[in-house]
Design a protein around this motif. Structure first.
Motif, PDB file in Angstrom:
ATOM      1  N   THR A  74       0.804  -1.217   0.000  1.00 19.18           N
ATOM      2  CA  THR A  74       0.000   0.000   0.000  1.00 19.18           C
ATOM      3  C   THR A  74       0.837   1.267   0.000  1.00 19.18           C
ATOM      4  O   THR A  74       0.307   2.355  -0.161  1.00 19.18           O
ATOM      5  CB  THR A  74      -0.936   0.011   1.224  1.00 19.18           C
ATOM      6  N   SER A  75       2.144   1.123   0.186  1.00 19.54           N
ATOM      7  CA  SER A  75       3.032   2.283   0.183  1.00 19.54           C
ATOM      8  C   SER A  75       4.345   1.906  -0.491  1.00 19.54           C
ATOM      9  O   SER A  75       4.789   0.761  -0.410  1.00 19.54           O
ATOM     10  CB  SER A  75       3.302   2.750   1.618  1.00 19.54           C
ATOM     11  N   ARG A  76       4.969   2.865  -1.159  1.00 17.97           N
ATOM     12  CA  ARG A  76       6.255   2.600  -1.799  1.00 17.97           C
ATOM     13  C   ARG A  76       7.339   2.298  -0.774  1.00 17.97           C
ATOM     14  O   ARG A  76       8.354   1.698  -1.090  1.00 17.97           O
ATOM     15  CB  ARG A  76       6.699   3.804  -2.638  1.00 17.97           C
ATOM     16  N   ASN A  77       7.131   2.707   0.467  1.00 17.25           N
ATOM     17  CA  ASN A  77       8.117   2.492   1.517  1.00 17.25           C
ATOM     18  C   ASN A  77       8.059   1.093   2.127  1.00 17.25           C
ATOM     19  O   ASN A  77       8.933   0.719   2.885  1.00 17.25           O
ATOM     20  CB  ASN A  77       7.944   3.526   2.629  1.00 17.25           C
ATOM     21  N   HIS A  78       7.019   0.322   1.791  1.00 17.75           N
ATOM     22  CA  HIS A  78       6.906  -1.030   2.313  1.00 17.75           C
ATOM     23  C   HIS A  78       7.894  -1.946   1.615  1.00 17.75           C
ATOM     24  O   HIS A  78       8.295  -1.710   0.485  1.00 17.75           O
ATOM     25  CB  HIS A  78       5.494  -1.582   2.100  1.00 17.75           C
ATOM     26  N   LEU A  79       8.265  -3.017   2.306  1.00 19.58           N
ATOM     27  CA  LEU A  79       9.131  -4.020   1.691  1.00 19.58           C
ATOM     28  C   LEU A  79       8.363  -4.735   0.597  1.00 19.58           C
ATOM     29  O   LEU A  79       7.133  -4.825   0.613  1.00 19.58           O
ATOM     30  CB  LEU A  79       9.603  -5.020   2.750  1.00 19.58           C
ATOM     31  N   SER A  80       9.088  -5.286  -0.346  1.00 17.89           N
ATOM     32  CA  SER A  80       8.435  -5.912  -1.497  1.00 17.89           C
ATOM     33  C   SER A  80       7.735  -7.221  -1.150  1.00 17.89           C
ATOM     34  O   SER A  80       6.879  -7.663  -1.883  1.00 17.89           O
ATOM     35  CB  SER A  80       9.457  -6.165  -2.598  1.00 17.89           C
ATOM     36  N   GLY A  81       8.125  -7.882  -0.080  1.00 18.98           N
ATOM     37  CA  GLY A  81       7.477  -9.119   0.303  1.00 18.98           C
ATOM     38  C   GLY A  81       8.087 -10.343  -0.341  1.00 18.98           C
ATOM     39  O   GLY A  81       7.586 -11.437  -0.193  1.00 18.98           O
ATOM     40  N   LEU A  82       9.174 -10.175  -1.100  1.00 16.90           N
ATOM     41  CA  LEU A  82       9.825 -11.321  -1.713  1.00 16.90           C
ATOM     42  C   LEU A  82      10.653 -12.062  -0.673  1.00 16.90           C
ATOM     43  O   LEU A  82      11.452 -11.479   0.034  1.00 16.90           O
ATOM     44  CB  LEU A  82      10.750 -10.877  -2.850  1.00 16.90           C
ATOM     45  N   ILE A  83      10.419 -13.334  -0.613  1.00 12.45           N
ATOM     46  CA  ILE A  83      11.214 -14.185   0.259  1.00 12.45           C
ATOM     47  C   ILE A  83      12.348 -14.746  -0.586  1.00 12.45           C
ATOM     48  O   ILE A  83      12.203 -14.968  -1.774  1.00 12.45           O
ATOM     49  CB  ILE A  83      10.346 -15.322   0.844  1.00 12.45           C
ATOM     50  N   GLU A  84      13.474 -14.983   0.029  1.00 12.42           N
ATOM     51  CA  GLU A  84      14.663 -15.399  -0.716  1.00 12.42           C
ATOM     52  C   GLU A  84      14.402 -16.595  -1.620  1.00 12.42           C
ATOM     53  O   GLU A  84      14.869 -16.651  -2.736  1.00 12.42           O
ATOM     54  CB  GLU A  84      15.804 -15.707   0.247  1.00 12.42           C
ATOM     55  N   ASN A  85      13.634 -17.577  -1.184  1.00  7.39           N
ATOM     56  CA  ASN A  85      13.380 -18.750  -2.009  1.00  7.39           C
ATOM     57  C   ASN A  85      12.533 -18.400  -3.226  1.00  7.39           C
ATOM     58  O   ASN A  85      12.721 -18.953  -4.289  1.00  7.39           O
ATOM     59  CB  ASN A  85      12.679 -19.839  -1.193  1.00  7.39           C
ATOM     60  N   ASN A  86      11.578 -17.506  -3.068  1.00  6.48           N
ATOM     61  CA  ASN A  86      10.734 -17.113  -4.187  1.00  6.48           C
ATOM     62  C   ASN A  86      11.487 -16.247  -5.168  1.00  6.48           C
ATOM     63  O   ASN A  86      11.156 -16.203  -6.339  1.00  6.48           O
ATOM     64  CB  ASN A  86       9.506 -16.357  -3.684  1.00  6.48           C
ATOM     65  N   GLN A  87      12.486 -15.546  -4.711  1.00  6.11           N
ATOM     66  CA  GLN A  87      13.239 -14.645  -5.561  1.00  6.11           C
ATOM     67  C   GLN A  87      14.019 -15.410  -6.612  1.00  6.11           C
ATOM     68  O   GLN A  87      14.260 -14.899  -7.686  1.00  6.11           O
ATOM     69  CB  GLN A  87      14.186 -13.818  -4.698  1.00  6.11           C
ATOM     70  N   GLU A  88      14.397 -16.643  -6.325  1.00  3.83           N
ATOM     71  CA  GLU A  88      15.153 -17.445  -7.274  1.00  3.83           C
ATOM     72  C   GLU A  88      14.366 -17.657  -8.557  1.00  3.83           C
ATOM     73  O   GLU A  88      14.931 -17.647  -9.634  1.00  3.83           O
ATOM     74  CB  GLU A  88      15.501 -18.799  -6.670  1.00  3.83           C
ATOM     75  N   ASP A  89      13.062 -17.878  -8.461  1.00  4.75           N
ATOM     76  CA  ASP A  89      12.263 -18.153  -9.638  1.00  4.75           C
ATOM     77  C   ASP A  89      11.858 -16.897 -10.390  1.00  4.75           C
ATOM     78  O   ASP A  89      11.478 -16.969 -11.541  1.00  4.75           O
ATOM     79  CB  ASP A  89      10.998 -18.923  -9.242  1.00  4.75           C
TER      80      ASP A  89
END
Length: 149
Positions: A74-89
């Protein structure tokens, strides 16, 4: 990646250009590994993009949405929510290609492995460019033969 959309003739066209970009990047990484064969404590690098391209291909051709639930931001300042395992794909990943014993100077570059990987990568690059040329040729033929009707 900048693709001229005027010449895009199929859904796979941008994906092929992206694969060519990654093959070119991989060729540069392998050449760098070979150049550093005598550098102390050098670890060979590589890039894994096949999983990313396979996922993108499935998304394009099968119209499959991601099976992962996206986190609301909801805000540009929030973290993206990507978890390291999901980032691989989600993106191609760089990694160190270890698994070979390091020499006395700590370098783990195996020249035989690097040259065989370079050969495989070159053949894949040539196959992609050949397929792209044939695809464009078929499209050009269809356009040209339609002019005579």
């Amino acid at each position: 990646m900048k693709v001229n959309m005027m010449f895009e003739t199929s859904k796979a066209h941008p994906l092929v250009y992206e694969a060519l970009d990654y093959r070119s990047l991989r060729q540069d990484m392998i050449a760098s590994n070979i150049a550093n064969v005598d550098t102390p404590y050098y670890r060979p690098r590589d890039i894994d993009f096949e999983h990313y391209l396979a996922r993108e291909s499935a998304r394009i051709f099968d119209n499959q949405a991601s099976l992962q639930l996206e986190m609301a931001q909801t805000s540009r300042n929030h973290l993206s929510g990507l978890i390291e395992n999901n980032q691989e794909d989600s993106m191609p990943t760089n990694f160190f290609r270890d698994g070979h014993l390091a020499r006395n100077d700590g370098n783990s570059v195996d020249l035989d492995v690097e040259t065989s990987e370079m050969g495989k990568n070159s053949i894949m690059y040539q196959a992609l460019t050949t397929a792209l040329k044939k695809h464009k040729g078929i499209f050009a033929y269809a356009v040209d033969s339609g002019k005579n009707l």
